[in-house]
Design an enzyme around this catalytic site. Structure first.
Site, PDB file in Angstrom:
ATOM      1  N   LYS A  81      14.757  59.049  19.883  1.00  0.00           N
ATOM      2  CA  LYS A  81      15.559  57.984  19.265  1.00  0.00           C
ATOM      3  C   LYS A  81      15.526  58.088  17.746  1.00  0.00           C
ATOM      4  O   LYS A  81      16.519  57.801  17.079  1.00  0.00           O
ATOM      5  CB  LYS A  81      15.072  56.612  19.720  1.00  0.00           C
ATOM      6  CG  LYS A  81      15.522  56.308  21.136  1.00  0.00           C
ATOM      7  CD  LYS A  81      15.458  54.836  21.439  1.00  0.00           C
ATOM      8  CE  LYS A  81      15.963  54.602  22.855  1.00  0.00           C
ATOM      9  NZ  LYS A  81      15.567  53.300  23.377  1.00  0.00           N
TER      10      LYS A  81
ATOM     11  N   LYS B 246      18.784  63.707  30.821  1.00  0.00           N
ATOM     12  CA  LYS B 246      18.999  62.550  31.716  1.00  0.00           C
ATOM     13  C   LYS B 246      20.291  61.802  31.394  1.00  0.00           C
ATOM     14  O   LYS B 246      20.738  61.777  30.245  1.00  0.00           O
ATOM     15  CB  LYS B 246      17.800  61.606  31.657  1.00  0.00           C
ATOM     16  CG  LYS B 246      17.715  60.798  30.400  1.00  0.00           C
ATOM     17  CD  LYS B 246      16.796  59.585  30.538  1.00  0.00           C
ATOM     18  CE  LYS B 246      16.905  58.782  29.242  1.00  0.00           C
ATOM     19  NZ  LYS B 246      16.276  57.512  29.186  1.00  0.00           N
TER      20      LYS B 246
ATOM     21  N   LYS C 284      22.471  55.249  29.398  1.00  0.00           N
ATOM     22  CA  LYS C 284      23.508  54.214  29.271  1.00  0.00           C
ATOM     23  C   LYS C 284      24.031  54.111  27.842  1.00  0.00           C
ATOM     24  O   LYS C 284      25.095  53.570  27.605  1.00  0.00           O
ATOM     25  CB  LYS C 284      23.020  52.874  29.805  1.00  0.00           C
ATOM     26  CG  LYS C 284      21.821  52.264  29.115  1.00  0.00           C
ATOM     27  CD  LYS C 284      21.524  50.896  29.716  1.00  0.00           C
ATOM     28  CE  LYS C 284      20.068  50.725  30.088  1.00  0.00           C
ATOM     29  NZ  LYS C 284      19.123  50.882  28.996  1.00  0.00           N
TER      30      LYS C 284
END
Ligand code: TYM
Length: 338
Positions: free
Chosen positions: A120, A202, A205
């Site tokens: 992130k 992965k 969302k």
């Protein structure tokens, strides 16, 4: 442990999702679907983790819409508020309170090693805030606050769960048995659904590319299109081999998770039939899995007053349990009782 422990003596399960995008079939197959049967044996608590979500910038109006959408989807997926405690993290101030305490029992080096932080921080290089860094500590607080024994999550949360265990054990060693040390619960199939376009990473969302994920509210035609265009390979064989055939293996996992079929059955049924045929079966299975969820969502999303009523009830139960833990922790730390 606390004298005002809640009446329900079943072991506690707790999990949560951050409203940081749109829910995907990864969230459904890796987490929500596995939450559903647990209330038969556990005192289940499922949260919307809005405090976590502010570690990345998002428009507040959009966030509010997402939060209602997620709660409506929790219900639409089959989480019954009479059998599960459904609540919002920010409605229980004890999460922030305990997070501060646990910050003082977590090492800088431990947080620096978290792969999700590193990912992130790289993705949001202009906003590497302290909240992003301390994110796993708030997650530890979420779990330890409720004496959760099991935490049903997807594979990507394992490292955070390990850190939660370390923090709990460290605190217990210093202050005596205060926290229950939780265990991770991941499903045998579906714990790591990969991106349709990037099957080596992965499905997420908060994805930039719309075609990489199937969202729970995607229309059937769109689901079919996305799966039809999913990346596969050139050899044409339907065979589970994550290393050499990540795209096909991912589609097999999605199909297996939706239908309950084993990989052997899928190989037998679809090998030799071509990828087109196989992808059609995967799309049909996903559409059939999501259809009842989408129908129920359409019925309940409009009634925000009813959704808030569910959350008020959940917050009252969660606050009662959380307050007992805070009292225990403050006592262990030698704070003057309030
Ligand atoms: P979050 O919001 O990223 O994801 C929610 C849940 O979905 C699972 N998941 C997946 N499973 C399979 N395949 C995927 N591609 C996939 N993507 C996501 C996640 O593993 C998770 O179970 N930090 C957490 C939220 C959280 C939490 C907690 C979880 C906050 N406090 C306490 C459990 C207990 C997170 O960001 O999950």
């Amino acid at each position: 442990m606390s004298s005002d422990a809640p009446a329900d003596k079943r072991p506690v399960v707790l999990s949560g999702i951050q409203p940081s995008g749109r829910l995907t079939i990864g969230n459904y197959l890796g987490a929500i679907r596995n939450w559903l049967p647990l209330n038969a044996d556990y005192d289940t608590h499922y949260m919307l983790v809005d405090l976590h979500a502010i570690s990345v910038r998002q428009d507040p109006a959009e966030r509010l819409e997402r939060c209602y959408e997620f709660i409506a989807l929790y219900l639409a997926c089959g989480l019954d508020p009479d059998k599960n405690v459904l609540f919002v993290q920010s409605h229980v101030p004890a999460h922030s309170q305990l997070a501060w305490v646990l910050n003082c029992y977590t090492q800088y080096g431990e947080l620096s090693r978290m792969t999700q932080f590193k990912d992130k921080a790289a993705k949001h290089a202009d906003n590497v805030n302290a909240g992003l860094f301390c994110y796993p500590v708030l997650m530890a607080a979420d779990i330890l606050l409720y004496d959760a024994r099991k935490v049903p999550v997807g594979d990507d949360q394992r490292q955070h769960l390990e850190l939660t265990r370390t923090i709990a054990q460290r605190f217990n060693r210093s202050h005596g048995e205060t926290f229950v040390v939780p265990e991770t619960m991941t499903p045998p199939i579906g714990a790591r659904i990969m991106g349709l376009q990037t099957p080596e990473a992965k499905m997420s969302k908060s994805e930039d590319a719309e075609t990489n994920a199937v969202y729970l509210l995607d229309e059937p035609k769109r689901i079919e299109r996305k799966i039809k265009r999913a990346v596969t390979d050139m050899d044409g064989a339907i065979r589970f081999d994550q290393e050499n055939k990540p795209g096909v293996s991912n589609l097999m996992s999605i199909l297996a998770a939706c239908t309950g079929d084993s990989f052997e059955t899928i190989e037998r049924d679809y090998d030799g039939g071509g990828y087109g045929n196989f992808k059609k079966a995967v799309a049909d299975a996903v559409i059939a899995t999501l259809e009842p969820v989408q129908q129920r969502y359409a019925e309940i999303r409009g009634d925000e007053a009813a959704l808030r009523e569910v959350l008020r009830d959940g917050a009252a139960k969660a606050n009662a349990r959380a307050a007992a833990t805070i009292e225990r922790v403050h006592h262990a730390l030698g704070f003057i009782p309030a």
